[in-house]
Design an enzyme around this catalytic site. Structure first.
Site, PDB file in Angstrom:
ATOM      1  N   SER A   1      -4.315  -1.761 -12.524  1.00 57.28           N
ATOM      2  CA  SER A   1      -4.961  -2.874 -11.456  1.00 57.28           C
ATOM      3  C   SER A   1      -4.746  -4.442 -12.056  1.00 57.28           C
ATOM      4  CB  SER A   1      -6.060  -2.148 -11.117  1.00 57.28           C
ATOM      5  OG  SER A   1      -6.543  -3.224 -10.421  1.00 57.28           O
TER       6      SER A   1
ATOM      7  N   ASP B   1     -10.271 -12.410 -11.413  1.00 56.29           N
ATOM      8  CA  ASP B   1      -9.260 -11.757 -10.991  1.00 56.29           C
ATOM      9  C   ASP B   1      -8.022 -12.819 -10.450  1.00 56.29           C
ATOM     10  OD1 ASP B   1      -7.102 -10.178 -10.687  1.00 56.29           O
ATOM     11  OD2 ASP B   1      -7.444  -9.700  -8.893  1.00 56.29           O
TER      12      ASP B   1
ATOM     13  N   ASP C   1       0.560  -3.503 -10.666  1.00 64.85           N
ATOM     14  CA  ASP C   1      -0.228  -4.755  -9.546  1.00 64.85           C
ATOM     15  C   ASP C   1      -0.136  -6.052 -10.343  1.00 64.85           C
ATOM     16  OD1 ASP C   1      -1.276  -6.225  -7.976  1.00 64.85           O
ATOM     17  OD2 ASP C   1      -3.433  -5.554  -8.739  1.00 64.85           O
TER      18      ASP C   1
ATOM     19  N   ARG D   1       4.900  -6.084  -1.531  1.00 59.99           N
ATOM     20  CA  ARG D   1       2.733  -5.849  -0.652  1.00 59.99           C
ATOM     21  C   ARG D   1       2.601  -7.259  -0.312  1.00 59.99           C
ATOM     22  NH1 ARG D   1      -2.613  -5.538  -4.776  1.00 59.99           N
ATOM     23  NH2 ARG D   1      -4.057  -6.936  -3.369  1.00 59.99           N
TER      24      ARG D   1
ATOM     25  N   HIS E   1      -1.833  -4.232   2.988  1.00 56.70           N
ATOM     26  CA  HIS E   1      -3.469  -4.572   2.548  1.00 56.70           C
ATOM     27  C   HIS E   1      -4.053  -4.863   3.789  1.00 56.70           C
ATOM     28  CE1 HIS E   1      -6.328  -4.207  -0.092  1.00 56.70           C
ATOM     29  NE2 HIS E   1      -6.338  -5.044  -1.583  1.00 56.70           N
TER      30      HIS E   1
ATOM     31  N   ARG F   1      -8.111  -5.898   4.359  1.00 57.40           N
ATOM     32  CA  ARG F   1     -10.195  -6.090   3.814  1.00 57.40           C
ATOM     33  C   ARG F   1     -10.570  -5.691   4.938  1.00 57.40           C
ATOM     34  NH1 ARG F   1     -10.577 -11.861   2.229  1.00 57.40           N
ATOM     35  NH2 ARG F   1     -12.986 -11.005   1.884  1.00 57.40           N
TER      36      ARG F   1
END
Length: 303
Positions: A42, A54, A81, A154, A185, A187
């Site tokens: 990750s 990040d 990742d 992704r 993905h 949220r």
């Protein structure tokens, strides 16, 4: 079977494959020991372990070194990742070759601009690159590969507030460019838009989900959708570590020592076991005995 082939077989079978995020060799080994099928190297966990955002603060080499450390510590596949591939097509091609040299089984790259903002960071701008630009990265990754390392595309369309229709368009284009799987993905706090995407997915390419923000989407529910072949628990380990370490430090500080907390700590014997101390001792003993045997004087020959 090598790790890349094992990962491809996982993606090809109807069984749900479970990966857990890690950030170093020890956390990767714990993931393996608990029976999960793979490790997610990750970027959030690696960045957090360095106490930096990040946001592509660390370099490609630092991320690859972390992934190598994880891969060297386990027998199960590691999927990296890799954010957006740390740049353009040239950077993606170099990344793939570096990861292959490290024995990595798969890489996931996303269709956001460089530098990144974490997908779940509140208030962060989530900027996507064009479909042609990201297709070029996928083709570069595919053509740079020499070992069969899986390329997972992704799409962050839902993260960026785009429609399910755009997410489907992007995902289909990425499969056409050579992606082996699609990571979709979201949220959202529920899996509604993920389910909408999955139910409209017409490609044979497998889907990957990351239920960080919608934890109610358990494996029992995920298995109702055969197109989903992989679930990634991307950052549970680093979050658990932060919580546990904070709790331990507070207790040590409040009690003025480790007497009260010691019964709940993992034994040093378990630490030594996870480090492979017994294997090291056996290895050293073997070669010390072999070395001693080879230096012994040969017996005298009689006439």
């Amino acid at each position: 079977m090598d790790k890349a082939a094992a990962l491809r077989e996982m993606l090809a079978t109807p069984q749900l494959t479970r990966l857990v995020g890690a950030h170093n060799g020890l956390t990767a080994r714990l993931v393996e020991l608990e029976g999960f099928q793979g490790v997610w190297a990750s970027s959030l966990e690696v960045s957090a372990s360095h106490a930096v955002p990040d946001a592509n603060i660390l370099t490609m080499t630092e991320y690859v070194d972390a992934a190598r450390n994880m891969n060297d510590s386990v027998a199960i596949p590691v999927v990296v990742d890799a954010d957006q591939g740390y740049g353009g097509v040239a950077q993606v091609a170099r990344l793939v070759r570096m990861l292959e040299d490290a024995g990595i089984a798969g890489v996931a790259i996303e269709d956001k601009s460089f530098p990144k903002a974490n997908s779940l960071l509140p208030g962060a701008r989530q900027e996507l690159v064009s479909i042609p630009e990201f297709r070029a990265k996928i083709m570069a990754a595919r053509d740079a590969g020499r070992t069969g390392m899986a390329v997972i595309a992704r799409t962050e369309a839902l993260i960026a507030g785009r429609s399910v229709a755009e997410a489907l368009e992007r995902a289909s284009a990425y499969v056409d460019a050579g992606a082996d799987a699609i990571l979709i993905h979201s949220r959202a706090s529920t899996p509604v838009e993920i389910v909408q995407f999955v139910c409209q997915w017409r490609s044979a390419a497998p889907l990957v989900v990351v239920p960080t923000s919608y934890p109610s989407f358990t494996e029992e529910a995920i298995r109702r959708y055969p197109a989903i072949r992989m679930v990634i628990y991307a950052n549970a380990v680093i979050r658990a570590i932060i919580s546990s370490v904070r709790s331990a430090l507070k207790e040590i500080g409040a009690s003025g020592g480790i007497e009260t907390i010691s019964p709940r700590l993992v034994s040093l014997e378990e630490v030594f076991r996870l480090q492979g101390a017994a294997e090291l001792a056996a290895w050293e003993d073997r070669y010390e005995r072999e070395g001693a045997r080879m230096t012994e004087p040969a017996p005298e020959r009689t006439a």
